[in-house]
Design a protein around this motif. Structure first.
Motif, PDB file in Angstrom:
ATOM      1  N   SER A   1       0.858  -1.182   0.000  1.00 15.24           N
ATOM      2  CA  SER A   1       0.000   0.000   0.000  1.00 15.24           C
ATOM      3  C   SER A   1       0.890   1.226   0.000  1.00 15.24           C
ATOM      4  N   GLY A   2       0.391   2.301  -0.588  1.00 20.11           N
ATOM      5  CA  GLY A   2       1.193   3.516  -0.570  1.00 20.11           C
ATOM      6  C   GLY A   2       0.875   4.474  -1.693  1.00 20.11           C
ATOM      7  N   ARG A   3       1.569   5.608  -1.633  1.00 18.64           N
ATOM      8  CA  ARG A   3       1.385   6.659  -2.629  1.00 18.64           C
ATOM      9  C   ARG A   3       2.697   7.418  -2.774  1.00 18.64           C
TER      10      ARG A   3
ATOM     11  N   GLY B   1       6.045  16.521  -7.484  1.00 20.37           N
ATOM     12  CA  GLY B   1       5.441  17.710  -8.069  1.00 20.37           C
ATOM     13  C   GLY B   1       3.942  17.513  -8.191  1.00 20.37           C
ATOM     14  N   ASP B   2       3.425  17.708  -9.412  1.00 17.40           N
ATOM     15  CA  ASP B   2       1.989  17.516  -9.629  1.00 17.40           C
ATOM     16  C   ASP B   2       1.676  16.159 -10.246  1.00 17.40           C
ATOM     17  N   ARG B   3       2.659  15.260 -10.271  1.00 16.99           N
ATOM     18  CA  ARG B   3       2.446  13.943 -10.874  1.00 16.99           C
ATOM     19  C   ARG B   3       2.383  12.854  -9.806  1.00 16.99           C
ATOM     20  N   VAL B   4       1.372  12.024  -9.882  1.00 14.22           N
ATOM     21  CA  VAL B   4       1.258  10.860  -9.006  1.00 14.22           C
ATOM     22  C   VAL B   4       1.957   9.686  -9.702  1.00 14.22           C
ATOM     23  N   LEU B   5       3.032   9.195  -9.092  1.00 16.68           N
ATOM     24  CA  LEU B   5       3.790   8.094  -9.683  1.00 16.68           C
ATOM     25  C   LEU B   5       3.229   6.740  -9.259  1.00 16.68           C
ATOM     26  N   LEU B   6       2.653   6.714  -8.080  1.00 14.32           N
ATOM     27  CA  LEU B   6       2.107   5.463  -7.550  1.00 14.32           C
ATOM     28  C   LEU B   6       0.968   5.782  -6.600  1.00 14.32           C
ATOM     29  N   ASP B   7      -0.115   5.042  -6.737  1.00 12.82           N
ATOM     30  CA  ASP B   7      -1.209   5.133  -5.778  1.00 12.82           C
ATOM     31  C   ASP B   7      -1.922   3.790  -5.783  1.00 12.82           C
ATOM     32  N   THR B   8      -1.651   2.990  -4.774  1.00 15.31           N
ATOM     33  CA  THR B   8      -2.233   1.645  -4.745  1.00 15.31           C
ATOM     34  C   THR B   8      -3.751   1.693  -4.592  1.00 15.31           C
ATOM     35  N   ALA B   9      -4.267   2.783  -4.032  1.00 18.19           N
ATOM     36  CA  ALA B   9      -5.710   2.886  -3.842  1.00 18.19           C
ATOM     37  C   ALA B   9      -6.452   3.044  -5.169  1.00 18.19           C
ATOM     38  N   THR B  10      -5.807   3.717  -6.142  1.00 15.52           N
ATOM     39  CA  THR B  10      -6.460   3.946  -7.440  1.00 15.52           C
ATOM     40  C   THR B  10      -5.885   3.067  -8.541  1.00 15.52           C
TER      41      THR B  10
END
Length: 443
Positions: free
Chosen positions: A75-77, A81-90
């Protein structure tokens, strides 16, 4: 110098827990890897350089691998900057090649069949940049790291330090928004590491300025000098979690974990650089305010002979306790700092220091000679102190003390020498350190 009296050692900017003045981090990481017992949350401010330290198995490599996309957390995020590299929730998971994350290991890992320039061109070309623009980017970064004359050489023709310079240029040429350095000086000898470290400090500073802070860097290291020279902040990991996090000097002065406490076994005195060594101070020493003007010699001083313990357990007495300098035997120039109490501390530096610039002087407790009274002659660095504690550390004795301005200092000696001196908490003493044992760094 910060308002709280601490000094940001790298000079890349004052940070507070990884947030900029507006409170927005450039890099944020929250990740849990159950199999590895890893659960870490940390933030880096725009342009910030953070040194991550900790014992083997603490989770340092896992942290870098999660950010780079080489390890997928349970799990994690991860956001840059303004970029999401990883989001296990989505279910977001940006591929490694598109993360704009540069990873540099202690081994340069250059492509053996390519020249230095071609190695550096590889990143820009793989991102779709044209041949001519890639070649120009490579030339620029090779020049930045002091390796322009190595462009045509193959890796087998490069020394360790040269190869690492090319590897740094290759990592930066790809335009990473996050730069990860895993023991970047680990495979270099001491003198070469000092030169590469000095170059890397300048490059990271210039890069942060050129990107307007749209970048951040994490340096995993076992070397205290890397943290002192390169980082704004230290994060200490142990057993897969953050056990200490703060400005470099705070972590070293007031450690909050056993590892950081052991790491703090280095004398570090803060102040500001002075233009030139004040010859008058050589006889006055560098004692606290009110102790200048020379010494009244009442009797022959009782000098403690510090020493190493031979394999047979006997103490080998030595005069002055010559220890390896912090930067090894790399060439250095004379430097001095003046502390808040107007004491002057002299040593050598590999950096350009302007008068008035915040700076720190660093020296090993083993380099400190302890006296009951002031020594004869004109030693460069003399600290009148009051002993605060005497501790056993294996076969050695550590003497903790503070000078008249409250600056904590440490000396280390053999048990035999300590017994001869008979020193105890509350005693007055004199700590003496040769200038050749002191290294001065930008603050």
């Amino acid at each position: 110098m910060r308002n709280d009296g601490s000094v940001g050692v790298s000079g890349f900017g004052e940070r507070d827990g990884g947030a900029d003045a507006a409170g927005a981090p450039w890099l944020s990481v929250e990740a849990t890897v159950i199999e590895r017992g890893f659960a870490v949350s940390m933030r880096l401010a725009p342009g910030e350089v953070v040194a991550v330290l900790g014992p083997n198995g603490a989770g340092k490599s896992t942290l870098l691998s999660v950010i780079a996309g080489l390890v997928h957390p349970d799990s994690g995020r991860v956001r840059a900057g303004d970029r999401v590299l990883l989001d296990t929730a989505t279910g977001t998971d940006v591929p490694v090649a598109r993360r704009k994350v540069g990873l540099l290991a202690q081994d340069s890992l250059l492509f053996g069949s390519l020249s230095a320039a071609e190695n550096v061109e590889f990143g820009p070309r793989s991102q779709g940049m044209g041949r001519q623009e890639s070649a120009e980017t490579a030339r620029r970064w090779l020049a930045e790291v002091g390796a322009a004359d190595l462009a045509a050489r193959k890796p087998r023709k490069l020394s360790g330090g040269q190869a690492q310079r090319v590897a740094i240029a290759r990592a930066l040429a790809a335009g990473p928004e996050v730069l990860l350095l895993d023991e970047p000086m680990g495979s270099l000898d001491v003198a070469v590491a000092a030169q590469v470290r000095s170059m890397l400090r300048r490059v990271l500073h210039d890069r942060a300025a050129a990107t307007g802070g749209r970048s951040a860097a994490i340096i995993v290291t076992h070397d205290l000098v890397d943290a002192l020279t390169l980082a704004d902040r230290i994060v200490v990991l142990d057993n897969g979690s953050v056990v200490d996090d703060g400005p470099v000097e705070r972590v070293l002065r007031s450690p909050r974990s056993p590892f950081a406490a052991d790491l703090a076994g280095t004398n570090m005195v803060s102040g500001h650089a002075v233009d030139a060594v004040d010859a008058a101070s050589e006889s006055a020493g560098t004692g606290a305010a009110g102790h200048g003007g020379g010494w009244i010699r009442r009797r022959r001083p009782e000098r403690v002979r510090t020493g190493r313990v031979r394999p047979d357990g006997a103490a080998a007495a030595r005069q002055g306790s010559r220890t390896p300098a912090v930067e090894g035997d790399a060439p250095s120039t004379p430097a001095a700092i003046r502390t808040v109490s107007e004491a002057q501390v002299e040593g050598g530096t590999l950096h350009r220091l302007a008068a008035g610039e915040p700076a720190v002087a660093v020296f090993s407790p083993r380099a400190v000679a302890v006296y009951r009274t002031a020594p004869h002659g004109s030693p460069r660095n003399v600290f009148p102190v009051r002993v605060t504690a005497v501790e056993a550390r294996g076969d050695a004795i550590r003497v903790r003390a503070s000078d008249g301005a409250g600056i904590p200092l440490m000396a280390e000696m053999t048990t035999t020498a300590a017994r001869e001196l008979g020193i105890a908490a509350g005693d007055e003493a004199v700590f003496v350190v040769k200038a050749s044992e002191v290294r001065v760094y930008p603050g």
